[in-house]
Structures are given as structure tokens and as C-alpha cells.
Design an enzyme around this catalytic site. Sequence first.
Site, mmCIF file in Angstrom:
data_model
loop_
_atom_site.group_PDB
_atom_site.id
_atom_site.type_symbol
_atom_site.label_atom_id
_atom_site.label_comp_id
_atom_site.label_asym_id
_atom_site.label_seq_id
_atom_site.Cartn_x
_atom_site.Cartn_y
_atom_site.Cartn_z
ATOM 1 N N LYS A 126 14.145 14.771 -99.593
ATOM 2 C CA LYS A 126 13.286 14.916 -98.417
ATOM 3 C C LYS A 126 11.794 14.831 -98.729
ATOM 4 O O LYS A 126 11.031 14.243 -97.973
ATOM 5 C CB LYS A 126 13.595 16.236 -97.701
ATOM 6 C CG LYS A 126 14.945 16.195 -97.014
ATOM 7 C CD LYS A 126 15.159 17.381 -96.115
ATOM 8 C CE LYS A 126 16.626 17.405 -95.681
ATOM 9 N NZ LYS A 126 16.872 18.407 -94.650
ATOM 10 N N GLU A 141 3.478 24.408 -93.016
ATOM 11 C CA GLU A 141 3.890 23.320 -92.120
ATOM 12 C C GLU A 141 3.451 23.692 -90.713
ATOM 13 O O GLU A 141 3.540 24.854 -90.319
ATOM 14 C CB GLU A 141 5.418 23.192 -92.172
ATOM 15 C CG GLU A 141 5.940 21.841 -91.756
ATOM 16 C CD GLU A 141 7.456 21.769 -91.949
ATOM 17 O OE1 GLU A 141 7.892 21.254 -92.990
ATOM 18 O OE2 GLU A 141 8.183 22.237 -91.065
ATOM 19 N N HIS A 174 20.879 25.132 -85.351
ATOM 20 C CA HIS A 174 20.625 23.820 -85.949
ATOM 21 C C HIS A 174 21.832 22.903 -85.991
ATOM 22 O O HIS A 174 21.816 21.880 -86.668
ATOM 23 C CB HIS A 174 20.014 23.970 -87.347
ATOM 24 C CG HIS A 174 18.783 24.830 -87.341
ATOM 25 N ND1 HIS A 174 17.605 24.413 -86.763
ATOM 26 C CD2 HIS A 174 18.567 26.095 -87.773
ATOM 27 C CE1 HIS A 174 16.712 25.377 -86.853
ATOM 28 N NE2 HIS A 174 17.274 26.420 -87.459
ATOM 29 N N ARG A 231 24.032 7.377 -92.716
ATOM 30 C CA ARG A 231 25.465 7.243 -92.425
ATOM 31 C C ARG A 231 25.634 7.000 -90.931
ATOM 32 O O ARG A 231 24.680 7.072 -90.172
ATOM 33 C CB ARG A 231 26.185 8.537 -92.788
ATOM 34 C CG ARG A 231 25.540 9.736 -92.101
ATOM 35 C CD ARG A 231 26.317 11.004 -92.197
ATOM 36 N NE ARG A 231 25.466 12.168 -92.070
ATOM 37 C CZ ARG A 231 25.005 12.675 -90.934
ATOM 38 N NH1 ARG A 231 25.302 12.111 -89.804
ATOM 39 N NH2 ARG A 231 24.228 13.749 -90.921
#
Lengths: 507, 507, 170, 170
Positions: free
Chosen positions: B119, B203, B238, B295
Site C-alpha cells: 500500500k 492522515e 469495513h 482481482r
Amino acid sequence: MGKLISSILIANRGEIALRIIRACKELKIKSIALYSDEDLRSKHVKSADEAYYLGPPAPAKSYLNIDKIIEIAEISGAEAIHPGYGFLSENETFAGKCEEKGIIFIGPTSAAMALTGDKMKCKEIMTKAGVPTIPGSDDILEDVDKAVEIAEEAGYPILLKSAYGGGGRGIRLADNEKKLREEFEMASAESRAAFGKSGLYVEKFLQGIRHIEFQLARDSSGNGRHIFERECSIQRRHQKLIEFSPSSVVDKKTRSKIGEIAVRAAESVDYLNAGTAEFLRDEKGNFYFIEINSRLQVEHPVTELVTGIDLVKLQIRIACGEDIPFQQSDLNLNGSAIECRINAEDPFHDFVPSVGLIPDCNLPYGPGVRVDTYLYPGCNVSGYYDSLVAKLITWGQDFNEARVRMSNALDEFIIEGINTTIPLYRTIMNEKNFINGNISTDYLEKYGILNLMQNQIKERTLKTSDSSIAAALLYSEFLKGQNPAYNSSKELSLSDWVRAGNTKNGI
Amino acid sequence: MGKLISSILIANRGEIALRIIRACKELKIKSIALYSDEDLRSKHVKSADEAYYLGPPAPAKSYLNIDKIIEIAEISGAEAIHPGYGFLSENETFAGKCEEKGIIFIGPTSAAMALTGDKMKCKEIMTKAGVPTIPGSDDILEDVDKAVEIAEEAGYPILLKSAYGGGGRGIRLADNEKKLREEFEMASAESRAAFGKSGLYVEKFLQGIRHIEFQLARDSSGNGRHIFERECSIQRRHQKLIEFSPSSVVDKKTRSKIGEIAVRAAESVDYLNAGTAEFLRDEKGNFYFIEINSRLQVEHPVTELVTGIDLVKLQIRIACGEDIPFQQSDLNLNGSAIECRINAEDPFHDFVPSVGLIPDCNLPYGPGVRVDTYLYPGCNVSGYYDSLVAKLITWGQDFNEARVRMSNALDEFIIEGINTTIPLYRTIMNEKNFINGNISTDYLEKYGILNLMQNQIKERTLKTSDSSIAAALLYSEFLKGQNPAYNSSKELSLSDWVRAGNTKNGI
Amino acid sequence: MEFKINNLDNILSGSISESSVDGKIIATINGKEHFIRIIGLKNSILEFILDNSYRTAKIIEFGSSYIKMIMNGEQIVLKKHSKLTEILEKSLAISGSSSGENKLYSQIPGRVVSIMLKSGDQLKKGDSVIVLESMKMQVAVKGHKDGCIRDIKVKVGDTVSRNDVVALIE
Amino acid sequence: MEFKINNLDNILSGSISESSVDGKIIATINGKEHFIRIIGLKNSILEFILDNSYRTAKIIEFGSSYIKMIMNGEQIVLKKHSKLTEILEKSLAISGSSSGENKLYSQIPGRVVSIMLKSGDQLKKGDSVIVLESMKMQVAVKGHKDGCIRDIKVKVGDTVSRNDVVALIE
């Protein structure tokens, strides 16, 4: 969009009753079903909000019993009646009765229905409106010279038909004047002997005919739309088996042209609601109007899949006085769709009806697959009503994708207990003339499709013979294990493993 | 289109294995399934052309067993492997092994997968390629002043996260510099105590977030396309629950703009085959790239229904070296589609998994309804694998039509023997914030959806109490009739009619 | 053991050659070895894996010399084959077609809509005797042999079931 | 007769007031008359028409004072209601929460991935005792009452079924 009605009585049964119930649920309208004694356990009774008892199984005493149906509509407080297809759907007396009682009939007015129902009158109106019909005599001919005159105009070969025949009886083909005169004399004498009058008329003989129809809709403000064509040429004895859209022989220009003619036809009889204009197309590409079917067609899902329009909901909205919510130019033809009519008939034995309990069934599903059916495991297929037990409809980006999906979905579709037309469609979906669009109304005979189907079944049986022998070996070993007489034998019995397997898998 | 391969091994199970088998059947490619001991009776084994035994139930010993899977691929002569989603689908070692052995891996190259899997590295590449990411530190911060500097740039409030945390642990919110300095000291000390190092980064805190993703495809000639967005904001912890397309907050201009960014993201890692670029969207309408899922996504059917594209067939064609057969401008967004993930979890008891035998089930069908599932009557839901037992997807001309169809299809969907999330979706489909598009990733908590569901069930129980009392009365009368002790009583027993009814109906 | 399947001409063979206690079996079918793994047998549905492919058969009927099953949606009748049974069947077939059964059965359920022949009428095999209506279709019940109508067992309007006797032919 | 349904507060009533031999029944439910036509009962599935609407109930369990069924996909437990049962239930509920059961059952099947408490540890109701993994999710089995762990019946890696005893709490 205005306020819709709050309840609809469905004067029908089977898959079309279920289709209408689904539309009602989406519009939050109460659905009211009817059932004969034969249908107490039918799926439309289980799915509707309410269900009323109608009478004995025979259609005349149940689904065709106008007085009883109107009575139930009044008792249940139904604001509208949807007739489905078949039964009372094209019965102008029934439509008229609804109008009289102030119940909304979801379909055309009884006046328009009377016009579309009278084929000769309808043809006359169409001719006046500039809609092309099959060239021939407008009326019964008493005189052979008149017949010859019309034949000269329409061109040979020409068909000589008896108004008192029907179902192909008494139809004669003449390919020149001499032959026509001979046949006319013979047919006339025959007819006079049988019916006391001649009653002959002539009609142009069309070769390599395709049956192509246009979906129509027209609202109470007079807005008329055509919702593209359906190709319905795969037939058996004038009964449609397979329909699809678009047709491979209808290009964009033809679609607009014939579509506009179809709308004009609807206007000329002041048509209301959804309907279908049927045409024949000859090998040269000429289209001839034959009739307007003043109801929702069996094959309407094909149009729904290529346009996204829910035709039953559209019918309800139009019946409630709403305008059609789209312009002709808003419509897009998206991909391709095919429908197979799964009939409870045995294609291996001259399509004899096959009825009875369905111990189990497996409906196909997956991307692009739609099934409209009243089947469920444990249901009953009754001999009192139509043989259509399911409609399988597939969609694809093009004809080929829809066709392959249909072929696979047919493989998946299992209906135990009765014979159906599924094997026939499995053959057709993979037959090269169908694949290439070489079709006409005589497709089945022309390409010997029934023989092909028989041969394919034989091949398949041979191909799976290893598996069927294996099954037989395993099962007879299992039986040995069950039979104490065999238990003393020294041979190892498979039944122990079968049982072991069952235990492991929680049976 | 060139010649395709002749066989595909499917390194997966459940509904996605079945989805891939369907695509193989359409392309006339032999499908090769795998099964663990737990899956001997699973539907993917029954549907595939071939099925090979893999090992014990535990994923590590079966569907994650790279060596064994490669071995079976070689024994069976599989030319390609489709990994589905989950399991080995994003495992670069597995993709690499396939490349090594000359087996086509239907997905990105191992090199691209390595980039999208990391990431931090991926975010770095995206920033360079001009793809917007969530503002914050690029790396771990040792210094509070650096944190403050970044916070000034990104704006307050700001999130302070620990690289060693995870799942929400150690996340702190600071809405001004003073608070940030305090929290930094505390978090740093805490982290040092626990992990021996600080490992903090900051963040930007985004409010009212929506999760919106873009379907991607890129071929070996380097043609990249985005196939529109999916709105995936309805989540629980999530985990996506409901997805739909189009999103109500993505207009045509935004779709093009973010779609192009997604394609650029794919190009920057030399991506191959189908994938998904995930974004967060804040209340102000800003989009931030988060990651590429390398994917086929669980929710791919939503895109299939609004574009008509079969994404699995597209994957296979790309893997065989074919170019994507459409231009960006060829794509049309047709109508609206919604997916509900039916999980074997009990929404009334904190979503605990629910496993076991499914004695019976009824799959919904009808216009606009698609089900992707491995369920069949008599099947088993195993506790060894994912809780997703079915995906229910509906299509409509607009969001509302798709939503109403979903609501009705959920009512029709019966799964006996286990608890599922169906009741939750029945509530959501008729909840006003969902209807009006007022959604964000905290939708369930924000609007108290679980409470609403509980209350609705109570209401429904009360509403049907007449029916349940009637059933109880009838059944206890039936039992009385069964019990000889009661037979002497003068009371009429219902059991006679029950039996009479059964006889009439051929039971 | 030798088998005949449906109306196929081929004579096929099969036997179980090896079996182990964990449900794995080796069978020799038409001269080739096949590996079988039994999945289960429930409600007459037999499931197994044959050489890495799933197979299922629903057993409908069985006797000492035959087994009737449904496989891939098709009905399969497997008969044990031997020279003797072949001879027996042939002779039965001959006697069957010459003298045969006097009763004419209806092949479908339906309502009698018309009667084409009356007692005493001569008929050839294939001639329509009565017409039934079922599912809105008219279906003729046709003579199964040449002969003379001795008795018509139904009248117009009657409802008949499948395999009801509708007439006697001598 | 009076009934209570699931956790609804209302007390409901119902009785059969009339019945005829052709399967038609009149029942009085909550003071209103309802017309019932029985369709059938097969495999514990009861089907009937109640005031012109189709209804179906799958009977799961029944006892002398209760009946458990599934209707419209929801589980319904109907208990015969009387003042006496109410009093009994209340007293049971009180005794149940005070002394109660010693056994802690797993509510789901799964694999034990961690054990949070050991024999002798004190715990409060709701404290996690062990953690199971099922369907890739971790689910805690929590103490059903305050007390002290007497015995942990499982170890990490064990597979437990639904309703297995995982610990004893005193």
C-alpha cells in the site's frame, strides 16, 4: 406520474398470473387472484395478496365465466381487471362488461377490440390507412373470372382458400391461370356439397415466410409507440415455439418503417394500451400486415429484456390514464433476447400433452437468464388448461451470447414427472440454420429438426453410457447389500460404502 | 477474436467457482474444479466438467495449498487458472508460480500484483502519477514538528495512526495543533512501550465518507478502460454489505474524470486484466485513491447488469492475449443495479456466523432478478470458509425500480436452517435515507438501522398474529385427531378435513 | 456383465474389478478401467465421481434384469443382456404384434370430444378411434392393430385418465 | 384460548367456532370471525386460506403448551397463556438468572483460536472466555453469568460444535 389504483383482479392463472402479480407488487397494488378447484394449490394463489374461488376446473365454468368474475371483482372491491393472455383477454363482451360496471379493463376498449377481432373488417381499415396487407380478394368470390383477375394482379402462384375451411383444410395452390380455373371449379363443387355454398377467396402465396411482429403501446392521449420487433418464425403448426429480438432480417431503417406502419395500424382502430401488430415477411423482404393481437403477448419478455421496459407496469399505468413516459426516440435496442416456450408436450411422440404431478424441478438461473413459470417442486400440471408451463428467456450482448446462454440454461432446466419441449430447443439452439438466421415458418420440416433431435439423443445416450453402466453397477451392488440372501456371499458389497458415504455427509 | 484456451482450473469454491464455470461453459472451455473434504457435495463439484480432490477442509491445506493446486493443474492439463476472489487471488507467489510453470494466470502479472499489494509503495507511485491520495505523511514520523507541518497542509482535524496498530487500534483524532502535540506524545510513548518503537503517521480525517470504486480492465496491448463506478458505502465494520451502480453522487463529468484517474492508476503499475480502483469520497465531493484490488471483485455483477459486459468472459479473453473489444466511448450505463451480499450471519445476534445443513431453500427470480449462489436444497454451509452464501442482484430502469425489485426478491428468498442477513436488507431497502441516497460508511450506526430492523420484525409478527394463531389452532386440532385419547371426544376434529384435503390433492 | 441401453444397437459391458473400504471403486466398463468415488445415495438419487467428473442418476425402477434411471434429464433403460433374453424378447415381440392385446388404452388424460368409429366398424392400425381434448389440443387415440371394434367404452364428454381402456378391438 | 407470541406484550386469543366437513372452518381470533379453508398438511407444512388470503406455516416443534413455526420466513413461538404459566415463568426467570446453569455452551461451531481465562479466574457476565473462528470471523464465547471458572473444556486448535460445553462456571 399520478396516483395509481389500489387493487387489480387477475382473470387468469399460471405464469402470466404470476407475472402480473409481480408487477402489482412493484407498484404496491393489491393483487387479487382467482382459482378453480384444479388450482387451489397453484402458485398464483400462494403469491397473490388475495385469492377467490371461481368454480369447477373446466374453463367455461371458471376462467371464462364472465358473470362470476365480474361478481368477484365487485365483492373484492377490485378497481381494475387484468385479463392476461388467452381466456377472456380478447373477449369484447368481457371488456364491455367491465366498462359498464366502471371497472378498469387493462387492455383496449371493447370498441377497438371489436375492430381488431374482425379480421376482414380490420384488413379493410388497414388497406384504407395505407398499411400493406396480403394481396388477394377483399371478400368471397362467386365468379372464377374475378379470381383470375385478382391473381393476375397479385401474381402467381396463388392460394385458393375456403372461408368454411380452417386449419389448412381446403387450401389449394395454383401456379397459373389454367390450374386456377380447374381448382376453382373443383373446390367450389366440393364446398357446395359440404356447406351448401362456395365461399372461396384467393390470396397471394408467400414463399419462405417469416413471422415478425411489432410490440405496440398507445395511451389515452393518443400517443402511439412501437417497441421494436420480435422474430417469431420458429413455429410448429402455426404455434410459436421460439421468439427473439431483434430479428436478423430487420435493419434500423426497416425497423423504423414497419414500426411506423404498426403505429398507424393502431391509430386507425383507435387502439388503447399494449398490443402487437403481426406481419408476414416474404423472401424478397416485403412485409404484409396480418392482424393486431389486442392483448399482452406470451413473448413480451423478449421485448422487456432488449428495452428495459416493464410492459405489464406500462399497461397498468396506461390503463390508469397516464401517458406513455417515453418518446419513440428515447428507445434503444440493447443486446439480444430469446424466449423458448416450455410446453408440457412430448416432442418424441407427436407432441402429445403430458400432465401430472411434478415431484421436483430445478429452474435455471445465472447471468442473463430469466424464467417466467408457475412450476415449483410438488406442483401439478393440469390437463384442463394450456400446455405452457414455463418461458425461458435469455439475454446477451448479441444473438450468439443469448443463444449460448439459452443452450446452457436449457441443460440446467430439470422438470421431473412430465415430458416437455426442452429437448427440441436444445437441438435448435445448436443447429446451424438457426445459428445463421436461415429460418422461416416451415423451419422444423425444412431442416428435419425432429429427426435431428432423435439422433442427438441417441448420441448423447451413447456418450453417457459409461456413466449409466457405472450407476447400474453401483446400484445393483447396493441392492445386493440390502438383500440378506446376498449377505452371505463372499463378494464385497458396495452398500457399506454407500452407507458410509451417507453417514459422513450427514444423511 | 483468436482461439481461446481449452481448459481452466478454478482455484476457488462457492458461488464464485460457479460463476467462473458458467463463463467457461459459454466459451466452450473445460472447467476443472477443486474440492476439499468439506466440499465433496458442493455445487461447484457437480457443475464443473471435472473435479479434483484437494485435501482436508482447512483452507491452508486445501484452497491455499499452492503446491497441491499447481500439481493438479499439471495432472489435469489445465491451460489456465482462475483464482476467483479471496484465497490465492491476490497472492503474488501463486501468480509467479503459474508464470514459472507456463500456466496462464487469469489476473495481473505477479509484478503488478506486488506493486498493488504494497500500500505504501502503491500510494507513492500514485502520487507521482498525479492520482490524488489521502493527504498525510508518506512515511513514519519520528518528529512531532513534522506531524504538525503535514497537519497544517492537510488541514485539521487530522488522524494520528500507529503503523503497528490495525483494525482501529491506536487511532487518535486531533482537531488542532495543541491537541495533536499532546496526542503525539502519548501515542508515541504508548507505542514505544508496546512495540519498542513509535511508528506514527498522520492522515487527513475525512467526514461523511463514501466508498466508491471503479471497475478497470487493461489488456496486454496496454489498452485501459474504466467500466464505471460502484457505490459501496453500505458497510459493517469495513465489510461491504450492499453495492450499487451508478452512484447517486457521481455525475457524468465526475465519472469520466475519476474513471480516467483510475485508468491512469492502472497504467502506472502496468496492470493487466480486470481490477478495481477504490476511492474514498468526502462530503465536499473530493475523491481520494486508496488502493487497487487486483482481482475480480465480489460485487462485479452490479457492473455486468448496467453495462451488459460479462466481466469473467472478458477476463478470460484478456488472459488469452485478446484486446479489450470495446472503446471507452462504446460503453453505456444502462439503468441501475443493486447487490446485497447474503451472509450466513445472524443480524439479530451481533452477526455471529451461522452454519449447517440447508434443508430447503427458495431462490427468487423474475424480471430484473439475478442470484449468484452455491445454495441448493440439502446443501451444507461450512464454517471453514467465507460466510457469503449468495449474492442477490437486481436491475431496474432507475435506482428506484431496482430497489423495489430487490425488496420483493428478498421477501421471496427463503433459506432454511441458518440465519442470514436478509432481514437487515429488507429493512434497508425501505429505509428513507437509503432511498434518498443519504448514505456514508457509517450508515448503519448513524441511522440506527439494527434497531429499526428489530422493531420492524416485531411489527410484522404482530401483523401476522391472526395467521399464526390460526395455524396453531389448526395444527393442534390436527394433533388431537392423531391422538386416540381425543378421538372419543364429541368435538369435531379438523384432522379429518386435513386428511380429506390431502387426498383430494393427491398427497 | 453385458448391457443394452435404450434403443442403442451396441452391446456394452461392465463389472466392478476392485473396491476399497473408503468408498473408492475401480470398474471396468467397455474394456476400460474407471475410478469411482461414491458421494451418496439418498431418495433414489445416486451421486458419484467417475474419473474426476461428477455424475448423478435418479433410479426410477429396477428389476432382476433391468434398471430404469434418469441421467442428464434423459431416461435410460439398461437391460442385462444375454443371448437367451434376446431370443425371448424377439419371440415376445412377434407374438405381441400378431395376436396382441384387445384393449385400446388412452395414452393421455383428457375429455372425449368425438368418437370416430362405432361397434362393429372395421379399422386398420393407426386409424383414429376417439378424439380427446387435453391442454386445448385435440389428440386422437388410434387403433393399435388392425381389427374390428367390439366395444367403445366411453361417450362424448367423459373424462378419461392415462391408460384407461377406451375401446376393445378384435 | 389465550396466546403469547414471541416477545410481544399483547395477550391474544383464538378459538375455532364452527367447522363443516368440506374443510371450511370459522375461527374467532382476537374477537373477530375469520373464514378458513384448509389446503393441506404435508412434511409439517400447513397451508390454508384465511379470509381469501393464502397462508403457510412450517411447524418446527410443538409441546403441550407451545408451538414453534416459521411463517413468512420468521420464527414464531406461540405459547398458550394463563395467569398460572405467567407466574411460573417469572419465578423460573428469577431463579434462572441467580443460580442458573454451570455449563458455558458455544453458540456456534468453530475452531478455538484463543483462551482468555484459565481455571480459577473470576469473571463477570459478558466477559470473553474463549475465542472461536468460524467463516474467517473471530467470535468470543462470553460468560453467561458472574462467577469463577472451574474448568476449561477445550484447548487451542480444537473444533467445537454448536452447543458443546466449553467451560464450567461456578
